[in-house]
Design a protein around this motif. Structure first.
Motif: not given
Length: 230
Positions: A68-72
């Motif tokens: 999730a954080a990397e996708m953001e």
């Protein structure tokens, strides 16, 4: 005990299971890529496969939660680059950000190179990213900074090459990857676009030899263990 007394415990258990699954998924994806078996992830998390599917009905949903954080960050990188007033600086910033993300997190490599087995889950993200890359390329070309024959798909080619270098040198010659990226950016620059920035320091000869030997061993070369000629 009242009728609602057990609910907080159930919610706590569910959240703990979810966190364990995400942790196990990140580890498995880092080792085996995004096609890591879901049954293995469930065992690693200490839950049944039914519990995994209740929390994450599809592989794409699990990947989205695990990264999730990397996708953001992935989505924001192209937006930040497009917002950069100088087109060439924006283009270089995007390339450097993406290649650093690859080097930092091996499990993120499939998503960065847009080769996820659950691509449908990320269709909107991919469309948004591709549109941003196209804008970056066109701006840099109009400014006379990026060679005219460069196309957006060349970014994916760059990331594939970068990933190969990371896999071969991350443990033995970590300075190789940023130097490769700097060389490629120099190659992408249009003629007369200005002096390129200096290259990062090179890896040592010993580091490169160790990387080659390690790579050859992975391909079953019987001569890989022999020392390189001087």
């Amino acid at each position: 005990m009242g009728p609602d007394s057990g609910r907080p415990v159930l919610r706590s258990d569910a959240e703990r299971n979810r966190a364990q699954i995400i942790k196990a998924a990140r580890a498995a994806f880092a080792e085996s890529g995004l096609e890591a078996p879901l049954h293995g992830i469930a065992r690693r998390a200490g839950v049944g496969i039914g519990t995994l599917y209740r929390r994450f009905p599809t592989r794409g949903a699990l990947i989205a939660a695990a990264f999730a954080a990397e996708m953001e960050e992935f989505a924001a990188a192209v937006d930040d680059a497009v917002a950069e007033p100088d087109p060439w600086t924006g283009f270089c910033r995007y390339v450097e950000t993406m290649t650093r993300m690859q080097a930092r997190d091996p499990g993120f490599r499939d998503l960065v190179t847009l080769s996820s087995p659950a691509a449908g889950e990320f269709e909107t993200l991919h469309r948004r990213t591709y549109a941003g890359i196209k804008t970056l390329v066109e701006r840099a070309q109009r400014a006379g900074a990026l060679r005219a024959d460069f196309v957006p798909e060349d970014i994916v080619m760059l990331l594939m090459a970068n990933q190969g270098v990371i896999m071969g040198t991350a443990r033995t010659a970590p300075r190789t990857q940023p130097r490769l990226v700097a060389y490629l950016l120099q190659a992408f620059a249009a003629s007369g676009a200005g002096a390129p920035p200096p290259l990062p320091p090179p890896p040592s000869r010993r580091q490169i030899q160790r990387s080659l030997q390690r790579m050859n061993r992975s391909f079953g070369d019987p001569a890989a263990g022999q020392p390189a000629e001087r």
